[in-house]
Design an enzyme around this catalytic site. Structure first.
Site, PDB file in Angstrom:
ATOM      1  N   HIS A 123       0.867  -1.199   0.000  1.00 19.62           N
ATOM      2  CA  HIS A 123       0.000   0.000   0.000  1.00 19.62           C
ATOM      3  C   HIS A 123       0.901   1.245   0.000  1.00 19.62           C
ATOM      4  O   HIS A 123       1.690   1.401  -0.914  1.00 19.62           O
ATOM      5  CB  HIS A 123      -0.949  -0.089   1.207  1.00 19.62           C
ATOM      6  CG  HIS A 123      -2.066   0.908   1.251  1.00 19.62           C
ATOM      7  ND1 HIS A 123      -2.448   1.686   0.204  1.00 19.62           N
ATOM      8  CD2 HIS A 123      -2.911   1.228   2.262  1.00 19.62           C
ATOM      9  CE1 HIS A 123      -3.469   2.463   0.547  1.00 19.62           C
ATOM     10  NE2 HIS A 123      -3.768   2.221   1.799  1.00 19.62           N
ATOM     11  N   HIS A 179      -2.829  -2.545  -9.602  1.00 23.81           N
ATOM     12  CA  HIS A 179      -3.798  -1.861  -8.732  1.00 23.81           C
ATOM     13  C   HIS A 179      -5.062  -2.712  -8.671  1.00 23.81           C
ATOM     14  O   HIS A 179      -5.461  -3.316  -9.647  1.00 23.81           O
ATOM     15  CB  HIS A 179      -4.150  -0.475  -9.305  1.00 23.81           C
ATOM     16  CG  HIS A 179      -4.750   0.423  -8.289  1.00 23.81           C
ATOM     17  ND1 HIS A 179      -6.080   0.399  -7.977  1.00 23.81           N
ATOM     18  CD2 HIS A 179      -4.192   1.348  -7.482  1.00 23.81           C
ATOM     19  CE1 HIS A 179      -6.316   1.294  -7.041  1.00 23.81           C
ATOM     20  NE2 HIS A 179      -5.195   1.884  -6.713  1.00 23.81           N
ATOM     21  N   ASP A 182       2.409   5.118  -6.949  1.00 26.18           N
ATOM     22  CA  ASP A 182       3.684   5.028  -6.217  1.00 26.18           C
ATOM     23  C   ASP A 182       4.893   4.874  -7.122  1.00 26.18           C
ATOM     24  O   ASP A 182       6.023   4.907  -6.626  1.00 26.18           O
ATOM     25  CB  ASP A 182       3.622   3.828  -5.251  1.00 26.18           C
ATOM     26  CG  ASP A 182       2.623   4.084  -4.146  1.00 26.18           C
ATOM     27  OD1 ASP A 182       1.660   3.330  -4.009  1.00 26.18           O
ATOM     28  OD2 ASP A 182       2.791   5.104  -3.436  1.00 26.18           O
TER      29      ASP A 182
HETATM   30  C1  SDX Z   1      -1.642   2.001  -3.459  1.00 24.06           C
HETATM   31  O1  SDX Z   1      -6.414   0.708  -3.234  1.00 24.06           O
HETATM   32  C2  SDX Z   1      -5.900   1.821  -3.541  1.00 24.06           C
HETATM   33  O2  SDX Z   1      -6.547   2.685  -4.102  1.00 24.06           O
HETATM   34  C3  SDX Z   1      -4.439   1.987  -3.167  1.00 24.06           C
HETATM   35  C4  SDX Z   1      -3.800   3.295  -3.586  1.00 24.06           C
HETATM   36  C5  SDX Z   1      -4.387   4.470  -2.859  1.00 24.06           C
HETATM   37  O3  SDX Z   1      -4.287   5.595  -3.383  1.00 24.06           O
HETATM   38  O4  SDX Z   1      -4.840   4.273  -1.686  1.00 24.06           O
HETATM   39  O5  SDX Z   1      -3.969   3.474  -4.993  1.00 24.06           O
HETATM   40  C6  SDX Z   1      -2.307   3.313  -3.263  1.00 24.06           C
HETATM   41  O6  SDX Z   1      -1.551   1.238  -2.528  1.00 24.06           O
HETATM   42  C7  SDX Z   1      -1.166   1.638  -4.845  1.00 24.06           C
HETATM   43  C8  SDX Z   1      -0.557   0.201  -4.914  1.00 24.06           C
HETATM   44  C9  SDX Z   1       0.865   0.240  -4.352  1.00 24.06           C
HETATM   45  N1  SDX Z   1       1.371  -1.139  -4.242  1.00 24.06           N
HETATM   46  C10 SDX Z   1       2.336  -1.598  -5.067  1.00 24.06           C
HETATM   47  O7  SDX Z   1       2.811  -0.963  -6.004  1.00 24.06           O
HETATM   48  C11 SDX Z   1       2.807  -3.009  -4.745  1.00 24.06           C
HETATM   49  C12 SDX Z   1       2.857  -3.826  -6.043  1.00 24.06           C
HETATM   50  N2  SDX Z   1       1.483  -4.048  -6.500  1.00 24.06           N
HETATM   51  C13 SDX Z   1       0.917  -5.341  -6.161  1.00 24.06           C
HETATM   52  O8  SDX Z   1       1.245  -5.803  -4.870  1.00 24.06           O
HETATM   53  C14 SDX Z   1      -0.572  -5.400  -6.515  1.00 24.06           C
HETATM   54  O9  SDX Z   1      -0.707  -4.933  -7.801  1.00 24.06           O
HETATM   55  C15 SDX Z   1      -1.592  -4.717  -5.625  1.00 24.06           C
HETATM   56  C16 SDX Z   1      -1.430  -5.086  -4.203  1.00 24.06           C
HETATM   57  C17 SDX Z   1      -1.514  -3.237  -5.786  1.00 24.06           C
HETATM   58  C18 SDX Z   1      -2.954  -5.209  -6.107  1.00 24.06           C
HETATM   59  O10 SDX Z   1      -2.999  -6.575  -5.813  1.00 24.06           O
HETATM   60  P1  SDX Z   1      -4.098  -7.515  -6.477  1.00 24.06           P
HETATM   61  O11 SDX Z   1      -5.420  -6.829  -6.510  1.00 24.06           O
HETATM   62  O12 SDX Z   1      -3.986  -8.857  -5.848  1.00 24.06           O
HETATM   63  O13 SDX Z   1      -3.583  -7.607  -7.979  1.00 24.06           O
HETATM   64  P2  SDX Z   1      -4.330  -8.328  -9.143  1.00 24.06           P
HETATM   65  O14 SDX Z   1      -5.506  -9.135  -8.668  1.00 24.06           O
HETATM   66  O15 SDX Z   1      -4.572  -7.281 -10.185  1.00 24.06           O
HETATM   67  O16 SDX Z   1      -3.196  -9.363  -9.674  1.00 24.06           O
HETATM   68  C19 SDX Z   1      -3.399 -10.011 -10.922  1.00 24.06           C
HETATM   69  C20 SDX Z   1      -2.162 -10.848 -11.143  1.00 24.06           C
HETATM   70  C21 SDX Z   1      -1.829 -11.782  -9.994  1.00 24.06           C
HETATM   71  O17 SDX Z   1      -1.108 -12.862 -10.539  1.00 24.06           O
HETATM   72  P3  SDX Z   1      -1.934 -14.238 -10.913  1.00 24.06           P
HETATM   73  O18 SDX Z   1      -2.661 -14.657  -9.657  1.00 24.06           O
HETATM   74  O19 SDX Z   1      -2.862 -13.836 -12.052  1.00 24.06           O
HETATM   75  O20 SDX Z   1      -0.831 -15.198 -11.330  1.00 24.06           O
HETATM   76  O21 SDX Z   1      -1.019  -9.990 -11.303  1.00 24.06           O
HETATM   77  C22 SDX Z   1      -0.078 -10.275 -10.275  1.00 24.06           C
HETATM   78  C23 SDX Z   1      -0.837 -10.968  -9.171  1.00 24.06           C
HETATM   79  O22 SDX Z   1       0.038 -11.782  -8.430  1.00 24.06           O
HETATM   80  N3  SDX Z   1       0.441  -8.960  -9.841  1.00 24.06           N
HETATM   81  C24 SDX Z   1       1.714  -8.629  -9.841  1.00 24.06           C
HETATM   82  C25 SDX Z   1       1.763  -7.307  -9.417  1.00 24.06           C
HETATM   83  N4  SDX Z   1       0.531  -6.863  -9.163  1.00 24.06           N
HETATM   84  C26 SDX Z   1      -0.291  -7.912  -9.415  1.00 24.06           C
HETATM   85  N5  SDX Z   1       2.830  -9.353 -10.183  1.00 24.06           N
HETATM   86  C27 SDX Z   1       3.992  -8.677 -10.086  1.00 24.06           C
HETATM   87  N6  SDX Z   1       4.124  -7.384  -9.692  1.00 24.06           N
HETATM   88  C28 SDX Z   1       3.034  -6.681  -9.349  1.00 24.06           C
HETATM   89  N7  SDX Z   1       3.159  -5.425  -8.947  1.00 24.06           N
END
Ligand code: SDX
Length: 410
Positions: A249, A288, A344
């Site tokens: 986050h 996201h 971010d």
């Molecule tokens: C913020 O919610 C908000 O609005 C948050 C925020 C705000 O203003 O409050 O926007 C701020 O927190 C932005 C996010 C910052 N976090 C990061 O940058 C960390 C990296 N991102 C990931 O951890 C992830 O994308 C999340 C946590 C942000 C979202 O997680 P999800 O919802 O589980 O992602 P998804 O369902 O879209 O994932 C789809 C696939 C999955 O793989 P499979 O199960 O299909 O094999 O994509 C993969 C995920 O594992 N994936 C990633 C990834 N993000 C998703 N793989 C590698 N790197 C990534 N960053």
């Protein structure tokens, strides 16, 4: 399933929490607050005006704006007791400050400070006094909102001064919100004549607007969830800040820089992306839960970056960050998973160029997000019939069974 009642998924979708504050269209990469597109607020508003809009629902009139800004900028002081709590947090060994295992991460300081404010808050926990203050007394609710926003910058600056092993600098009320924060962190010995670089103060105001609210994200959900038990808002802010601290986050802006530093050079980008696809690495700053297209804030932040780099000098990591972004956007694996830069991805490079230490970046996310937390908290508390949040779970454990004495167990 095995005799238990399972909610109809359609019901769960309709059970979303309704709100008038922020709307996000994840497919179009669109974000607006109280009807105003984020692009217009970033270009034309300032942080305190955006905070007022989020919390009270309308852009303030000229007189409302003057009163609001006067009130917030005159409630920035922190009590001596609180300064002692913050000052007790360790960072590094006595001069020269050397990072040590006991270093207090600035986000831990920020969380602790708001928890302590809950202890020192003039209105202790209303429920423990047998009355619900926040429904009956709007004046106190608004006073607490002003105090929390005003003190968020001072607490943040104090957490930075702890990290620098230097005394706190008292806030000034004759500056803008962002200028005052830069002043409290950076003022040199001739503090009286200190004036932050207007380009940097302007960049920080824009970044604060972009980080102020984002619908029901993890930390805002925490604020609203914890606040639903009618605890005081200072303690609820401490809980929300703890949620924001996580690297998935708000902690992501720090994690992005650590990731780019670990990659090191442009020629190492392909190997890193292979590790991500092999699930051995996470591409911080990408992806996201809601945006299935680019995060509109990341586009604006990328423009702010150019202004800051022009003012502060070239940021060497920008080459690796740009190569990494371009390679990921051109890679079908990331495109299929709809992974795009989020808020971010670029912000950390700006904070680094502004000279902030890496572990301070999440605090720069927390300060403006306090406005969004308070907006959603106030909206929930003022709802006609505020309910405590008590989600249910779908039980998938053992069926009913009888206790077996230990002597009879294998
Ligand atoms: C913020 O919610 C908000 O609005 C948050 C925020 C705000 O203003 O409050 O926007 C701020 O927190 C932005 C996010 C910052 N976090 C990061 O940058 C960390 C990296 N991102 C990931 O951890 C992830 O994308 C999340 C946590 C942000 C979202 O997680 P999800 O919802 O589980 O992602 P998804 O369902 O879209 O994932 C789809 C696939 C999955 O793989 P499979 O199960 O299909 O094999 O994509 C993969 C995920 O594992 N994936 C990633 C990834 N993000 C998703 N793989 C590698 N790197 C990534 N960053």
């Amino acid at each position: 399933a095995n005799g238990i009642r399972v909610f109809d998924p359609a019901f769960l979708n309709t059970a979303a929490i309704s709100s008038k504050i922020t709307f996000i269209d994840g497919d179009k990469g669109f974000l607006m607050h109280r009807g105003y597109p984020i692009e217009q607020l970033a270009e034309k508003s300032d942080f305190l005006e955006t905070a007022y809009l989020l919390i009270y629902g309308e852009l303030p009139s000229k007189s409302q704006s003057e009163i609001w800004k006067f009130e917030v900028m005159h409630h920035t002081e922190i009590a001596d007791d609180l300064a002692k709590v913050i000052g007790s947090m360790r960072y590094g060994l006595p001069p020269p400050p050397v990072p040590s295992a006991y270093d207090s991460h600035p986000m831990s300081v920020f969380i602790s400070a708001f928890a302590a404010m809950g202890a020192f808050a003039p209105e202790a926990n209303p429920a423990l006094q047998g009355r619900n203050l926040y429904i009956q007394d709007k004046a106190i609710m608004n006073k607490n909102i002003i105090r929390i926003i005003g003190k968020s910058a001072t607490v943040a600056a104090a957490s930075m001064r702890v990290r620098m092993n230097r005394p706190f600098i008292a806030p000034r009320s004759d500056m803008s919100f962002a200028e005052n924060m830069l002043y409290m962190m950076d003022a040199t010995s001739d503090a009286e004549n200190y004036k932050p670089d207007p380009r940097l103060a302007e960049a920080l105001e824009t970044l604060f607007i972009l980080h102020a609210d984002h619908e029901m994200n993890c930390s805002t959900a925490t604020m609203t969830h914890v606040g639903s038990s009618l605890v005081d808002p200072y303690s609820a802010v401490a809980a929300a800040a703890a949620a924001l601290y996580g690297p998935l986050h708000g902690g992501a802006n720090e994690a992005v820089i650590r990731m780019i530093e670990r990659i090191g050079t442009v020629d190492k980008v392909p190997a890193f992306l292979s590790a991500v696809k092999a699930k051995k690495e996470l591409l911080f700053g990408f992806g996201h839960r809601v945006y299935r297209n680019t995060d509109p804030r990341s586009k604006i932040i990328r423009q702010v970056a150019e202004t800051v780099f022009a003012a502060c000098g070239h940021e060497p990591l920008i080459e690796v960050a740009t190569a990494l972004k371009d390679a990921a956007l051109a890679d079908p694996w990331f495109v299929e998973k709809k992974l795009y830069p989020n808020v971010d991805y670029w912000s950390g490079l700006i904070y680094r160029s502004l000279g902030f230490p890496l572990d301070f970046f999440p605090v720069l996310f927390a300060v403006p997000r306090v406005a969004g937390w308070l907006a959603h908290w106030k909206q929930a508390i003022e709802a006609p019939n505020p309910k405590i949040w008590r989600p249910r779970q779908i039980y998938v454990g053992e069926k009913v069974r009888d206790y077996v004495p230990v002597e009879e167990r294998e």
